[in-house]
Every structure is written in structure tokens, then in C-alpha cells.
Design an enzyme around this catalytic site. Structure first.
Site, PDB file in Angstrom:
ATOM      1  N   GLY A  46     -14.261  28.322  18.829  1.00 50.91           N
ATOM      2  CA  GLY A  46     -14.124  27.138  19.321  1.00 50.91           C
ATOM      3  C   GLY A  46     -14.931  26.055  18.923  1.00 50.91           C
ATOM      4  O   GLY A  46     -15.843  26.110  18.610  1.00 50.91           O
ATOM      5  N   GLN A  51     -18.169  17.427  18.862  1.00 55.08           N
ATOM      6  CA  GLN A  51     -19.094  18.131  18.048  1.00 55.08           C
ATOM      7  C   GLN A  51     -19.066  17.758  16.524  1.00 55.08           C
ATOM      8  O   GLN A  51     -20.131  18.042  15.954  1.00 55.08           O
ATOM      9  CB  GLN A  51     -18.930  19.822  18.131  1.00 55.08           C
ATOM     10  CG  GLN A  51     -19.157  20.225  19.561  1.00 55.08           C
ATOM     11  CD  GLN A  51     -18.726  21.843  19.460  1.00 55.08           C
ATOM     12  OE1 GLN A  51     -17.775  22.224  19.805  1.00 55.08           O
ATOM     13  NE2 GLN A  51     -19.941  22.620  19.418  1.00 55.08           N
ATOM     14  N   CYS A  89     -23.176  28.272  21.541  1.00 56.37           N
ATOM     15  CA  CYS A  89     -22.294  27.050  21.133  1.00 56.37           C
ATOM     16  C   CYS A  89     -22.770  26.502  19.750  1.00 56.37           C
ATOM     17  O   CYS A  89     -24.017  26.871  19.400  1.00 56.37           O
ATOM     18  CB  CYS A  89     -22.769  25.906  22.209  1.00 56.37           C
ATOM     19  SG  CYS A  89     -22.060  24.201  21.783  1.00 56.37           S
ATOM     20  N   LEU A  90     -21.950  26.294  18.889  1.00 55.57           N
ATOM     21  CA  LEU A  90     -22.353  25.944  17.691  1.00 55.57           C
ATOM     22  C   LEU A  90     -23.110  24.782  17.517  1.00 55.57           C
ATOM     23  O   LEU A  90     -23.779  24.495  16.410  1.00 55.57           O
ATOM     24  CB  LEU A  90     -20.827  25.508  16.879  1.00 55.57           C
ATOM     25  CG  LEU A  90     -20.169  26.654  16.711  1.00 55.57           C
ATOM     26  CD1 LEU A  90     -18.652  26.256  15.864  1.00 55.57           C
ATOM     27  CD2 LEU A  90     -20.491  27.951  15.673  1.00 55.57           C
ATOM     28  N   HIS A 132     -15.275  26.212  28.118  1.00 54.00           N
ATOM     29  CA  HIS A 132     -16.380  25.848  27.178  1.00 54.00           C
ATOM     30  C   HIS A 132     -16.042  24.505  26.401  1.00 54.00           C
ATOM     31  O   HIS A 132     -16.641  23.562  26.345  1.00 54.00           O
ATOM     32  CB  HIS A 132     -16.967  26.891  26.209  1.00 54.00           C
ATOM     33  CG  HIS A 132     -18.107  26.618  25.641  1.00 54.00           C
ATOM     34  ND1 HIS A 132     -19.284  27.004  25.525  1.00 54.00           N
ATOM     35  CD2 HIS A 132     -18.244  25.591  24.399  1.00 54.00           C
ATOM     36  CE1 HIS A 132     -20.174  26.436  24.547  1.00 54.00           C
ATOM     37  NE2 HIS A 132     -19.555  25.730  23.866  1.00 54.00           N
ATOM     38  N   GLU A 133     -15.000  24.663  25.859  1.00 50.36           N
ATOM     39  CA  GLU A 133     -14.446  23.687  24.896  1.00 50.36           C
ATOM     40  C   GLU A 133     -14.047  22.357  25.767  1.00 50.36           C
ATOM     41  O   GLU A 133     -14.349  21.113  25.176  1.00 50.36           O
ATOM     42  CB  GLU A 133     -13.262  23.805  24.052  1.00 50.36           C
ATOM     43  CG  GLU A 133     -13.675  25.010  22.925  1.00 50.36           C
ATOM     44  CD  GLU A 133     -15.012  24.938  22.149  1.00 50.36           C
ATOM     45  OE1 GLU A 133     -15.416  23.793  21.784  1.00 50.36           O
ATOM     46  OE2 GLU A 133     -15.674  25.961  22.002  1.00 50.36           O
ATOM     47  N   HIS A 136     -17.074  20.179  26.482  1.00 45.95           N
ATOM     48  CA  HIS A 136     -17.345  19.339  25.599  1.00 45.95           C
ATOM     49  C   HIS A 136     -16.809  18.056  25.588  1.00 45.95           C
ATOM     50  O   HIS A 136     -17.359  16.961  25.238  1.00 45.95           O
ATOM     51  CB  HIS A 136     -17.283  20.043  24.438  1.00 45.95           C
ATOM     52  CG  HIS A 136     -18.322  20.815  23.717  1.00 45.95           C
ATOM     53  ND1 HIS A 136     -19.407  20.641  23.519  1.00 45.95           N
ATOM     54  CD2 HIS A 136     -18.389  22.171  23.334  1.00 45.95           C
ATOM     55  CE1 HIS A 136     -20.352  21.474  23.045  1.00 45.95           C
ATOM     56  NE2 HIS A 136     -19.399  22.700  22.906  1.00 45.95           N
TER      57      HIS A 136
HETATM   58 CO    CO Z   1     -19.897  24.537  22.265  1.00 45.64          CO
END
Ligand code: CO
Length: 162
Positions: A46, A51, A89-90, A132-133, A136
Site C-alpha cells: 500500500g 508518502q 511502513c515504506l 494503515h493507508e 496516512h
Molecule cells: Co505506511
């Protein structure tokens, strides 16, 4: 399509509330395409627009690399159950933590053309990815919700090998 740079947690852009999308134009389509490419190249499941430095309410999710959810202005309209699972998380590479999330969610959103879409998570992991997304988009990182001292049921060695 172009790969975009993923911001890491030191960047305060990740802490702002993203703005509602009102223009369903080529720029949005380009953002979505770039986000999908960036997510796949980073081997993520995701990615949210903040981000990649874009403060718009846009997120993409794909658990298997085939079904891709493109979510514009997403809102959780239904949720049930709870689960505590490990997530990463990226934007926070090399780390993970246990977070409590709903087990099932239904998300109402728009697609790249502005048409209403709904995603219901049959897979509990999809519920985690969606929550999660969506977090953000409100400047929330999973680290804000980590359950400290939570002991996983599986032995640590086995979990590491997965
Ligand atoms: Co994330």
C-alpha cells in the site's frame, strides 16, 4: 509512469492532513499510476499520496500485485472485530510493530474518474492495509498506535523466518 521518491518519517509532510480531491483529471491519473509503480518497486502492499509528498486524499493498495485498489477520498463506513498484527511502513524502513485494527472494514471512495466505489475486506490483512493507508491521509503513522510490550503468540524465530 514514473517512480516517485518515498518520504521517510523525518519528513513532516507525513504529519499533515491531506486535502480532498476535487479534480479528476490527467494529473490525478498520473499520480495514481506513479504511486502504483512506486509501491510495486518498493515491494509494498500500500502507498498513500503524502508518502510521495502529495497532500491529497489518494491511496493505493494491492496485496497480491494483481488486484489493485485505487482509493480517492476514501472513508471507512463500516468496521467490525479487532485484530492485533505486525505491520510496517515504506516510510519507516526496517521496522515493524504490533497494532490493533478492525478485522473487517468497508471503505467508500471514488475511482480515478470520480465514480463511487466500495471495498469490503474479506481478508483481515486487507483491512489492516486499508486502515494503515487511510491513517496516512490524516497524518497518522502506525508507530503512533503501536502496542508496546505486546507478545506475539508465534515464537519470534518462526516469525522472523516468514
Ligand atoms: Co505506511
Amino acid at each position: 509512469m514514473a517512480k516517485r521518491q518515498i518520504l521517510t518519517q523525518e519528513d513532516e509532510t507525513l504529519r499533515y492532513k491531506a486535502k480532498t480531491v476535487t479534480e479528476f483529471d490527467g494529473k490525478l491519473a498520473c499520480l495514481l499510476d506513479d504511486m502504483i509503480q512506486t509501491m510495486f518497486e518498493a515491494k509494498g502492499v500500500g502507498l498513500a499520496a503524502p508518502q510521495v509528498g502529495v497532500l491529497k486524499r489518494v491511496a493505493v493498495v494491492s496485496l497480491d500485485g494483481e488486484t489493485i485498489y485505487e482509493l480517492v477520498n476514501p472513508v471507512i463506513i463500516k468496521q467490525s472485530g479487532t485484530q492485533i498484527e505486525q505491520e510496517g511502513c515504506l516510510s519507516i524502513p526496517g521496522q515493524s510493530g504490533y497494532v490493533q485494527r478492525p478485522k473487517k472494514v468497508t471503505v467508500s471512495a471514488q475511482n480515478r474518474q470520480g465514480k463511487p466505489v466500495q471495498v469490503s475486506s474479506r481478508d483481515p490483512y486487507l483491512a489492516i492495509a486499508l486502515c494503515h493507508e487511510l491513517d496516512h491521509l490524516d497524518g497518522v503513522l502506525y508507530t503512533d498506535k503501536v502496542i508496546h510490550g505486546y507478545q506475539p503468540k508465534k515464537p519470534a524465530a518462526k516469525r522472523d523466518a516468514e
